[in-house]
Enzyme design. Structure first.
Site, PDB file in Angstrom:
ATOM      1  CB  CYS A  17      -0.354  -4.430 -20.220  1.00 25.45           C
ATOM      2  SG  CYS A  17      -0.725  -5.849 -19.714  1.00 25.45           S
ATOM      3  CG  HIS A  68      -1.803  -1.025   1.082  1.00 22.47           C
ATOM      4  ND1 HIS A  68      -1.626  -1.953   2.241  1.00 22.47           N
ATOM      5  CD2 HIS A  68      -2.493  -1.550   0.554  1.00 22.47           C
ATOM      6  CE1 HIS A  68      -2.789  -3.194   2.051  1.00 22.47           C
ATOM      7  NE2 HIS A  68      -3.169  -2.785   0.910  1.00 22.47           N
TER       8      HIS A  68
HETATM    9  C1  PEP Z   1       2.122  -8.067 -15.443  1.00 21.52           C
HETATM   10  O1  PEP Z   1       2.139  -9.332 -14.773  1.00 21.52           O
HETATM   11  O2  PEP Z   1       3.013  -7.725 -16.269  1.00 21.52           O
HETATM   12  C2  PEP Z   1       1.042  -7.375 -15.373  1.00 21.52           C
HETATM   13  C3  PEP Z   1       0.605  -6.206 -16.036  1.00 21.52           C
HETATM   14  O3  PEP Z   1      -0.049  -7.353 -14.529  1.00 21.52           O
HETATM   15  P1  PEP Z   1       0.296  -7.150 -12.744  1.00 21.52           P
HETATM   16  O4  PEP Z   1       1.562  -6.352 -12.687  1.00 21.52           O
HETATM   17  O5  PEP Z   1      -0.945  -6.363 -12.312  1.00 21.52           O
HETATM   18  O6  PEP Z   1       0.576  -8.508 -12.289  1.00 21.52           O
END
Ligand code: PEP
Ligand code: MG
Length: 568
Positions: free
Chosen positions: A514, A193
């Protein structure tokens, strides 16, 4: 004292120099003294006064929360308010004062240690994590009793030249110090957090600095390099000059980047690239849009569910998604279904099964009932979200994204539940987009290796390089002790990414990255060279990636990709 360097993990934000302000860890330093029977009443009173003072402090912080404070901040204040008056803690401490002749600090600290032990013994990882909250609230009360030195900013103090040094600061503490010039924290995980709040403050921040609060003294001159992940104590004049230059350069750079806003995102030789934003909370869509995001490539919907007493119902979820859709005004919004488990826990609602860890402690939570595995095990809860996402799809271009796919059967199971959700909405006469695209995250090596199978069965793919790196290299992404080994540019990770992009292109499915890698301008060329045309990232990175693209030709990118894959 000579210059020395501490290495941690980067949370970004550039570089800054300032005088250290160490937020004390009073729990370790509580004075211990046997009291005479005549002192009992005084010590009981000191305890009450301190608790009352902290209560007032918490109320003041809650009232003073900036409008843009993360929702977690208010929820955490609430949790701390409840712990402050916890009967085990307060009554236990009073008993120690009365019957064991302990001074108030000693009694309270000893009782707190006992409580911490109890929390640590819980099987449930969510409850064990609450130790952090116990320690934070206990530290506040002890500081109030000791009145020993500055924790909250002093009235009229020039905070903007101070660097906050702390072990496990509460999000509320960080907000109190939000005008400090930098943060150096011991807490390990970048998903905690406090780390989320710190990142939102956009100041140079380094986390995972072992023992930082004991190694640094108040007023030490320190440099925090949030980009390199280091803290330099007693910098020499040469370094200070460098910091000055980098600071000025950083500011000029931000101004220059802003001038790229009106330009379309494309390579130097004119190949258009879609740049989208990753957001945790609906309000962040405004920042993404302001930095030129062409859509939301990743809405981490689990953040709507964390740190709450009650899960958001269908209507509340629709409203949250609708806010993003309204802000993005016709640009695509990709809503990822909840990715809980591992380091993200749902609120406890009384139903044991609602907690992703279940009633058994998982030895390897990242390999456990996380994300889609949890959702498929909780179909009723999942269908509430599916209905909410479907209803949102009637309001604008929405795409649904399934996290952590490992087995193709998970796509089928999700589609089956989606069908049921559609039927319910049709019965209710509620609108949705029947053609809403359904995509999947490729972030488990199994899915990347069999990317062609996943591509055939999904409308689009999105590569989560954060987890793909963790699972490919067998390195816990939130463990600071192995952070140095965590490398998304490892040739094995790159090969899985390249393979996934190629499989998606062959199947004529859109594919994006992403994970954090998408926002790293040093990785832009390699990804474009592999054929990637869609990036989704934290909005603060959008313009720097755009700049990297504008300087890049596809030929140069292909060469960079070839070299990286060969590890040349
Ligand atoms: C990832 O794993 O690259 C992703 C975008 O998801 P998170 O960071 O939310 O696990
Ligand atoms: Mg992930």
């Amino acid at each position: 004292m000579a210059m020395f360097v501490l290495h941690g993990k980067t949370l970004g934000g550039g570089v800054a120099v300032g005088r250290a302000r160490v937020l004390s860890t009073a729990l370790r330093d509580a004075p211990q003294r046997r009291i005479a029977p005549g002192e009992v009443a005084t010590e009981l009173n000191r305890l009450d006064v301190a608790i009352g003072r902290v209560q007032a402090e918490l109320q003041a912080i809650a009232q003073d929360l900036p409008v843009d404070a993360p929702v977690e901040a208010a929820a955490m204040l609430d949790v701390h308010g409840q712990m402050l008056v916890d009967a085990t803690l307060v009554e236990g401490a009073r008993t120690r004062i009365r019957h064991q002749a302990c001074n108030a600090e000693w009694a309270y600290a000893a009782q707190a240690e006992e409580l911490v032990e109890q929390f640590l013994a819980f099987e449930d990882p969510y409850l064990r994590e609450r130790v952090v909250d116990v320690r934070q609230i206990v530290n506040r009360v002890l500081r109030a009793m000791l009145d020993n030195g500055p924790h909250d900013p002093r009235a009229g103090e020039a905070i903007d030249s101070l660097v906050v040094i702390a072990t496990e600061p509460a999000p509320a503490d960080l907000l109190l110090w939000r005008n400090a010039c930098a943060f150096a924290l011991e807490l390990g995980g970048t998903a905690s957090h406090a780390a989320i709040v710190a990142r939102g403050l956009a100041k140079p921040t380094v986390v995972g600095l072992t023992d930082v609060a004991s190694l640094i003294r108040d007023d030490d001159l320190v440099v925090v390099d949030g980009d390199a992940g280091v803290l330099v104590v007693n910098p020499d004049p040469e370094l200070l000059e460098q910091v000055e230059r980098r600071g000025a350069e950083h500011r000029r750079h931000r101004v220059r980047l802003q001038s790229l806003l009106p330009l379309p995102a494309a390579t130097f030789d004119g190949v258009p690239i879609s740049l989208q934003g990753n957001i945790e909370l609906p309000a962040e869509a405004i920042d993404a849009l302001a930095q030129g995001a062409g859509g939301i490539g990743l809405l981490r919907s689990e953040f709507l569910f964390l740190n709450r007493k009650q899960l958001p119902d269908e209507d509340e979820q629709v409203e949250a998604y609708a806010e993003v859709i309204r802000t993005m005004a016709g640009r695509p919004v990709t809503i990822r279904t909840i990715d809980v488990g591992a380091d993200k826990a749902l609120p406890r609602t009384g139903a044991e099964s609602v907690h992703p860890g279940g009633s058994h402690f998982a030895e390897n939570p990242a390999l456990g009932r996380r994300a889609i595995r949890f959702c498929l095990a909780e179909p009723e809860l999942f269908k509430v979200q599916l209905r909410a996402i479907l209803r949102a799809s009637a309001l604008g271009p929405v795409r649904l994204l399934i996290p952590m796919l490992t087995h193709p059967s998970e796509i089928l199971a999700t589609r089956r539940l989606l069908m049921q959700a559609r039927e319910t909405l049709s019965e209710r006469g509620q609108r949705f987009d029947p053609a809403m695209p359904v995509g999947g995250m490729i972030e488990v090596p199994a899915a990347a290796i069999a990317a062609d199978v996943f591509a055939r069965n999904l409308d689009f793919l999105s590569i989560g390089t954060n987890d793909l790196t963790q699972y490919t290299l067998a390195i816990d992404r939130s463990d600071p002790r192995v952070a140095a080994l965590y490398d998304p540019m490892h040739p094995a990770v790159l090969r899985l990414i390249a393979r996934t992009i190629a499989a998606a292109r062959r199947a004529r499915r859109p594919v994006a990255v992403c994970g954090e890698m998408a926002g790293d301008p040093l990785a832009t060329a390699v990804l474009v060279g592999m054929g990637l045309r869609e990036f989704s990232m934290n909005s603060t990175a959008l313009l720097q990636v755009k700049q990297a693209l504008l300087d890049l030709t596809v030929d140069a990118a292909r060469q960079a990709a070839r070299q990286a894959l060969r590890f040349d």
